[in-house]
Scaffold this active site. Structure first.
Site, PDB file in Angstrom:
ATOM      1  N   GLY A  78       0.788  -0.993   0.021  1.00 43.86           N
ATOM      2  CA  GLY A  78       0.358  -0.051   0.118  1.00 43.86           C
ATOM      3  C   GLY A  78       0.261   1.199  -0.247  1.00 43.86           C
ATOM      4  O   GLY A  78       0.006   2.218   0.384  1.00 43.86           O
ATOM      5  N   ASN A  96       1.573   2.780  -2.607  1.00 49.17           N
ATOM      6  CA  ASN A  96       1.188   3.797  -3.377  1.00 49.17           C
ATOM      7  C   ASN A  96      -0.352   4.555  -2.851  1.00 49.17           C
ATOM      8  O   ASN A  96      -0.167   5.638  -2.656  1.00 49.17           O
ATOM      9  CB  ASN A  96       0.647   3.485  -4.672  1.00 49.17           C
ATOM     10  N   ARG A 113     -15.581 -15.447  -9.961  1.00 44.12           N
ATOM     11  CA  ARG A 113     -14.536 -13.717 -10.338  1.00 44.12           C
ATOM     12  C   ARG A 113     -15.868 -12.811 -10.306  1.00 44.12           C
ATOM     13  O   ARG A 113     -15.774 -11.458 -10.387  1.00 44.12           O
ATOM     14  CB  ARG A 113     -14.219 -13.684 -12.201  1.00 44.12           C
ATOM     15  N   MET A 134      -3.899  -6.494  -7.222  1.00 50.41           N
ATOM     16  CA  MET A 134      -3.381  -7.965  -7.883  1.00 50.41           C
ATOM     17  C   MET A 134      -4.956  -9.244  -8.782  1.00 50.41           C
ATOM     18  O   MET A 134      -4.144  -9.976  -8.758  1.00 50.41           O
ATOM     19  CB  MET A 134      -2.641  -8.798  -7.074  1.00 50.41           C
ATOM     20  N   ARG A 135      -5.688  -7.774  -9.223  1.00 49.51           N
ATOM     21  CA  ARG A 135      -7.006  -8.748  -9.990  1.00 49.51           C
ATOM     22  C   ARG A 135      -6.899  -8.249 -11.350  1.00 49.51           C
ATOM     23  O   ARG A 135      -6.697  -6.777 -10.897  1.00 49.51           O
ATOM     24  CB  ARG A 135      -8.262  -8.977  -9.017  1.00 49.51           C
ATOM     25  N   LEU A 151      -9.097  -6.700 -13.758  1.00 48.53           N
ATOM     26  CA  LEU A 151     -10.399  -6.294 -13.851  1.00 48.53           C
ATOM     27  C   LEU A 151     -11.265  -6.818 -15.034  1.00 48.53           C
ATOM     28  O   LEU A 151     -10.727  -6.737 -16.730  1.00 48.53           O
ATOM     29  CB  LEU A 151     -11.080  -4.407 -13.742  1.00 48.53           C
ATOM     30  N   ASN A 160      -4.427   2.604 -13.575  1.00 50.08           N
ATOM     31  CA  ASN A 160      -3.227   2.080 -13.015  1.00 50.08           C
ATOM     32  C   ASN A 160      -2.220   2.801 -12.589  1.00 50.08           C
ATOM     33  O   ASN A 160      -1.705   3.092 -13.647  1.00 50.08           O
ATOM     34  CB  ASN A 160      -3.700   0.383 -12.904  1.00 50.08           C
ATOM     35  N   HIS A 186       2.016   0.859 -13.001  1.00 48.89           N
ATOM     36  CA  HIS A 186       2.669  -0.484 -13.354  1.00 48.89           C
ATOM     37  C   HIS A 186       4.300   0.144 -12.893  1.00 48.89           C
ATOM     38  O   HIS A 186       4.823   1.338 -13.583  1.00 48.89           O
ATOM     39  CB  HIS A 186       1.998  -1.024 -14.421  1.00 48.89           C
ATOM     40  N   GLU A 200       7.599   6.186  -8.492  1.00 43.78           N
ATOM     41  CA  GLU A 200       6.219   6.084  -8.781  1.00 43.78           C
ATOM     42  C   GLU A 200       5.169   6.756  -8.388  1.00 43.78           C
ATOM     43  O   GLU A 200       4.171   6.903  -8.489  1.00 43.78           O
ATOM     44  CB  GLU A 200       5.482   4.427  -8.234  1.00 43.78           C
TER      45      GLU A 200
HETATM   46  C1  GRF Z   1       3.544  -1.362  -7.427  1.00 44.90           C
HETATM   47  O1  GRF Z   1       5.183  -1.441  -7.416  1.00 44.90           O
HETATM   48  C2  GRF Z   1       2.768  -0.740  -8.421  1.00 44.90           C
HETATM   49  O2  GRF Z   1       3.642  -0.414  -9.909  1.00 44.90           O
HETATM   50  C3  GRF Z   1       2.210  -2.013  -8.833  1.00 44.90           C
HETATM   51  O3  GRF Z   1       2.584  -2.880  -7.095  1.00 44.90           O
HETATM   52  C4  GRF Z   1       3.187  -2.640  -6.606  1.00 44.90           C
HETATM   53  C5  GRF Z   1       2.707  -2.060  -5.321  1.00 44.90           C
HETATM   54  O4  GRF Z   1       3.018  -1.233  -4.638  1.00 44.90           O
HETATM   55  N1  GRF Z   1       1.079  -2.475  -9.405  1.00 44.90           N
HETATM   56  P1  GRF Z   1       2.349  -1.025  -2.947  1.00 44.90           P
HETATM   57  O5  GRF Z   1       1.776  -1.326  -2.924  1.00 44.90           O
HETATM   58  O6  GRF Z   1       1.862   0.337  -3.708  1.00 44.90           O
HETATM   59  O7  GRF Z   1       3.173  -0.278  -2.163  1.00 44.90           O
END
Ligand code: GRF
Length: 202
Positions: A15, A17, A67, A92-93, A95, A109, A111, A176
Site C-alpha cells: 500500500g 502508492n 470472479r 493483483m486482480r 478487472l 493503474n 505499473h 511511482e
Molecule cells: C507497485 O510497484 C505498483 O507499481 C505495482 O504493484 C506495486 C504495489 O506497491 N502495481 P505498493 O503496494 O503500492 O507499495
C-alpha cells in the site's frame, strides 16, 4: 457537487502508492479525498494502514468466489462509498470489461515499468534479464487488457549494472509515488480526451 473527487483505492498488499496518494490528498496537492480503501486480501498491510488513518475500509476476499460475484461485491462497495474514480494500487486482480464499463475512463493503474515494455509480474527481474538501460513506471487508464490502457504519465530511472530486482524496485517505487499523484492531479484539473490510445491534455 463538491470540488473534491471521491477516490476508491483497490489494493492487495503493502500500500505504499495508496499512502502516497493519501498524503497528496491530505496536503491538498490533489483535489480528491479517499472515500474507500478496499482489499481482496484480509491481511494486506495497506488495509491496516488505512484503518489506522481512520479511513473507510473493506475487505472482500476473492477466494471461494466466482470472479463475477467478487466483482459484483467490490462494485457494490465502491458505489455505496460514492467513489467517482478508482485507483488501483498494487491490486493483483484483472478487472473484467463489465467492471471497467461501470467507470469508463475513471480507473487508473500504476505499473513499475515503461509500458508497453514488461507488462505483468516479476517486472524488475524481466527488466534486468533483458538488459535494458532505462526503466521506470507508468500510470495508465485501465482497459480490459493486462497493463494496456492509455498512458497518462511515465517517469524514468537508469538501470545500473549492479542492480538487483530489489534495488531497482526501490528506485522505481520512489518515482511511482511522484507519478501517481501527478497523473491524478492532471486528470482531475485539466481538460483532456482520449484519442485512440493517446490521452490528450488540452
Ligand atoms: C507497485 O510497484 C505498483 O507499481 C505495482 O504493484 C506495486 C504495489 O506497491 N502495481 P505498493 O503496494 O503500492 O507499495
Amino acid at each position: 457537487m463538491s470540488d473534491v473527487t471521491r477516490l476508491g483505492i483497490l489494493l492487495s498488499g503493502r500500500g505504499s502508492n495508496f499512502l502516497a496518494l493519501a498524503q497528496a490528498c491530505a496536503a491538498g496537492e490533489v483535489p480528491a479525498e479517499i472515500a474507500l480503501v478496499l482489499s481482496n486480501v484480509a491481511g494486506a498491510e495497506g488495509i491496516d494502514r488505512a484503518r489506522q488513518m481512520g479511513l473507510e475500509t473493506a475487505v472482500i476476499e476473492h477466494r471461494g468466489l466466482k470472479r463475477a460475484e467478487h466483482e459484483r461485491r467490490v462494485l457494490a462497495a465502491v458505489d455505496s462509498a460514492g467513489c467517482e474514480w478508482i485507483c488501483l494500487a498494487g491490486y493483483m486482480r484483472l478487472l473484467s470489461k463489465a467492471f471497467i464499463e461501470r467507470y469508463p475512463e475513471r480507473i487508473l493503474n500504476i505499473h513499475p515499468s515503461l509500458l508497453p515494455s514488461f507488462p505483468g509480474l516479476d517486472v524488475h527481474k524481466q527488466v534486468l534479464d533483458y538488459g535494458v538501460r532505462v526503466s521506470g513506471c507508468t500510470v495508465h487508464l485501465v482497459d480490459a487488457g493486462l497493463d494496456t490502457g492509455p498512458v497518462v504519465e511515465q517517469r524514468v530511472v537508469w538501470v545500473n549494472s549492479d542492480d538487483t530486482p530489489e534495488t531497482l524496485a526501490s528506485r522505481v517505487l520512489h518515482e511511482e509515488h511522484i507519478a501517481y499523484k501527478a497523473a491524478l492531479h492532471r486528470l482531475l484539473v485539466e481538460p483532456w480526451v482520449v484519442e485512440g490510445r493517446r490521452v490528450c491534455f488540452r
